[in-house]
Design an enzyme around this catalytic site. Structure first.
Site, mmCIF file in Angstrom:
data_model
loop_
_atom_site.group_PDB
_atom_site.id
_atom_site.type_symbol
_atom_site.label_atom_id
_atom_site.label_comp_id
_atom_site.label_asym_id
_atom_site.label_seq_id
_atom_site.Cartn_x
_atom_site.Cartn_y
_atom_site.Cartn_z
ATOM 1 N N ASP A 39 -1.392 6.450 6.510
ATOM 2 C CA ASP A 39 -2.496 5.642 6.007
ATOM 3 C C ASP A 39 -2.770 4.589 7.076
ATOM 4 O O ASP A 39 -2.007 3.638 7.230
ATOM 5 C CB ASP A 39 -2.101 4.992 4.679
ATOM 6 C CG ASP A 39 -3.162 4.027 4.165
ATOM 7 O OD1 ASP A 39 -4.225 3.899 4.823
ATOM 8 O OD2 ASP A 39 -2.938 3.404 3.107
ATOM 9 N N LYS A 73 -12.203 -1.600 6.583
ATOM 10 C CA LYS A 73 -11.406 -2.615 7.256
ATOM 11 C C LYS A 73 -11.844 -2.714 8.713
ATOM 12 O O LYS A 73 -12.181 -3.773 9.195
ATOM 13 C CB LYS A 73 -9.917 -2.278 7.211
ATOM 14 C CG LYS A 73 -9.147 -2.659 5.935
ATOM 15 C CD LYS A 73 -9.797 -2.289 4.649
ATOM 16 C CE LYS A 73 -9.125 -2.764 3.390
ATOM 17 N NZ LYS A 73 -7.905 -2.116 3.009
ATOM 18 N N TRP A 132 0.823 -1.213 0.000
ATOM 19 C CA TRP A 132 0.000 0.000 0.000
ATOM 20 C C TRP A 132 0.855 1.260 0.000
ATOM 21 O O TRP A 132 0.515 2.240 -0.663
ATOM 22 C CB TRP A 132 -0.986 0.002 1.164
ATOM 23 C CG TRP A 132 -2.107 -0.963 0.930
ATOM 24 C CD1 TRP A 132 -2.404 -2.080 1.662
ATOM 25 C CD2 TRP A 132 -3.082 -0.917 -0.133
ATOM 26 N NE1 TRP A 132 -3.491 -2.728 1.123
ATOM 27 C CE2 TRP A 132 -3.924 -2.046 0.026
ATOM 28 C CE3 TRP A 132 -3.317 -0.056 -1.198
ATOM 29 C CZ2 TRP A 132 -4.986 -2.317 -0.844
ATOM 30 C CZ3 TRP A 132 -4.377 -0.325 -2.069
ATOM 31 C CH2 TRP A 132 -5.191 -1.440 -1.884
HETATM 32 C C1 LIG Z 1 -7.504 -1.378 1.808
HETATM 33 C C2 LIG Z 1 -6.407 -0.440 1.914
HETATM 34 C C3 LIG Z 1 -6.279 0.632 1.024
HETATM 35 C C4 LIG Z 1 -7.206 0.844 -0.150
HETATM 36 O O1 LIG Z 1 -8.439 1.337 0.239
HETATM 37 P P1 LIG Z 1 -9.553 1.734 -0.830
HETATM 38 O O2 LIG Z 1 -10.690 2.169 0.018
HETATM 39 O O3 LIG Z 1 -9.841 0.520 -1.649
HETATM 40 O O4 LIG Z 1 -9.006 2.828 -1.664
HETATM 41 C C5 LIG Z 1 -5.215 1.506 1.211
HETATM 42 N N1 LIG Z 1 -4.349 1.356 2.218
HETATM 43 C C6 LIG Z 1 -4.450 0.331 3.087
HETATM 44 C C7 LIG Z 1 -3.448 0.211 4.187
HETATM 45 C C8 LIG Z 1 -5.475 -0.600 2.967
HETATM 46 O O5 LIG Z 1 -5.561 -1.620 3.839
#
Ligand SMILES: *Cc1c(COP(=O)(O)O)cnc(C)c1O
Length: 365
Positions: free
Chosen positions: A174, A198, A104
């Site tokens: 993030d 998540k 990511w």
């Molecule tokens: C799932 C995830 C993303 C992507 O998220 P989207 O909502 O699909 O854009 C980005 N960073 C991390 C750490 C993730 O687990």
């Protein structure tokens, strides 16, 4: 409820049962409203109350200081990969530093590079992203616009326990796959973002917590939706927000406060859950091999391999048969991934632990 499985999906992921039950009770008509959350105006008193409750609840839960703003956005974490540099990496700042601890972080870097100059301050690629950097390995620039990290790499299963020291440079995180899994010292961050699906709610909602002074960096000529300052000025109501997502998020926050008892308790429970699985891995005489090094492994996504792909296939099929679902690892890493976010009950993890022990005893050698 007998037909609910234990869902180990990495995301969208399992939600707390009491939250789903409440949403089900209220779906035809919110109490005293006579209409569903799916049908009312985002400018109604009812929704204003929900938005306010979500904001207050989150502020309490994370002890968010007064000089931070909460934004309820859409577009997922991926839109933040672009919005962060578009707003923070401006003409007055030379470049942004990215710490790459997995897939990511690489995706975030790729998007940022389209918006402005970026630097890689550390890259764990040589070790297939099985570890985090030591603080003396980071090559940070003191005049960077910000330093970007991914607190929990969902695919590889490595997770920061502590924020890296970035001095005066704002830390941007993030936190998509570990948001609200433990208390945070928010003053360590300039900006923290997370898609909801998540650990915090349904897909379609993205949370941004930003230090107020950073809003001044947003260039006035950005398209409106991409401008943090505009969202902050309009209290996340510049456009129609993810109404249903915010409603569920509010219920999740209440669940964390009222039924779990806050983030300290949530973290203790998460650590216990992860320990159950890592103990099986560590004591399996090499039958299960964890992807991440022990000191950096995630309490949210437990990634591991079996001795060969045949047995991994058999493992996944037998697990599914036992109501332990969605354990297949991401295609880029392979193997098994058990996502054990906040809402995964202890019973789900102990069922998986028992299953793993039994499977190993029957398939070792
Ligand atoms: C799932 C995830 C993303 C992507 O998220 P989207 O909502 O699909 O854009 C980005 N960073 C991390 C750490 C993730 O687990």
């Amino acid at each position: 409820m007998t037909d609910r499985i234990y869902n180990f999906s990495a995301g969208p992921a399992t939600l707390p049962l009491p939250v789903l039950q409440q949403a089900q009770r209220d779906l035809l008509a919110l109490p005293g409203v006579g209409a569903s959350i799916l049908e009312i105006s985002h400018r109604s008193k009812t929704f204003a109350g929900i938005l306010d409750s979500a904001k207050k609840g989150l502020t309490e839960l994370l002890s968010i200081p007064e000089n931070y703003r909460i934004l309820f956005l859409q577009g997922g974490a991926r839109l933040q990969f672009s919005m962060v540099p578009m707003n923070l990496l401006t003409a007055n700042t030379p470049s942004a530093d990215y710490i790459l601890t997995g897939s990511w972080g690489n995706s975030a870097l790729k998007e940022a590079a389209k918006a402005g100059p970026v630097r890689v301050a550390w890259d764990g690629k040589a070790d297939r992203y099985d570890r985090l950097p030591a603080s003396n390995q980071l090559e940070l620039s003191s005049d960077a616009a910000y330093v970007h990290i991914t607190s929990n790499e969902t695919i590889e299963g490595v997770q920061f326990r502590e924020e890296p020291e970035t001095g005066q440079v704002p830390l941007v995180c993030d936190a998509s796959s570990d948001f609200l899994h433990r208390p945070l010292e928010l003053t360590r961050y300039g900006l923290l973002y997370a898609c909801a699906q998540k650990n915090a709610g349904p897909a379609g909602l993205t949370l941004v917590i930003i230090r107020e002074d950073l809003l001044a960096r947003s260039p006035a000529d950005l398209p409106g939706y991409l401008n943090y300052q505009i969202h902050a000025d309009n209290d996340s109501l510049w456009n129609t927000p993810a109404v249903f997502g915010i409603y569920i998020f509010d219920l999740v926050v209440r669940w964390l406060q009222q039924e779990i008892g806050g983030l300290d308790k949530m973290y203790a429970r998460n650590v216990d859950k992860a320990r159950m699985l890592y103990q099986v891995i560590d004591s399996s005489n090499g039958f299960y091999r964890g992807h991440a090094r022990a000191e950096d492994r995630s309490v949210m996504n437990v990634t591991f391999r079996l001795p060969d792909q045949e047995r991994e296939k058999a493992f996944l099929a037998a697990a599914e048969h036992n109501g332990l679902s969605s354990l297949k690892g991401h295609r880029s890493v392979g193997g098994i991934r058990a996502s054990i976010y906040n809402a995964m009950p202890v019973e789900g993890v102990s069922s998986l632990r028992d299953f793993m022990q039994d499977f190993a005893s029957r398939h070792a050698s």
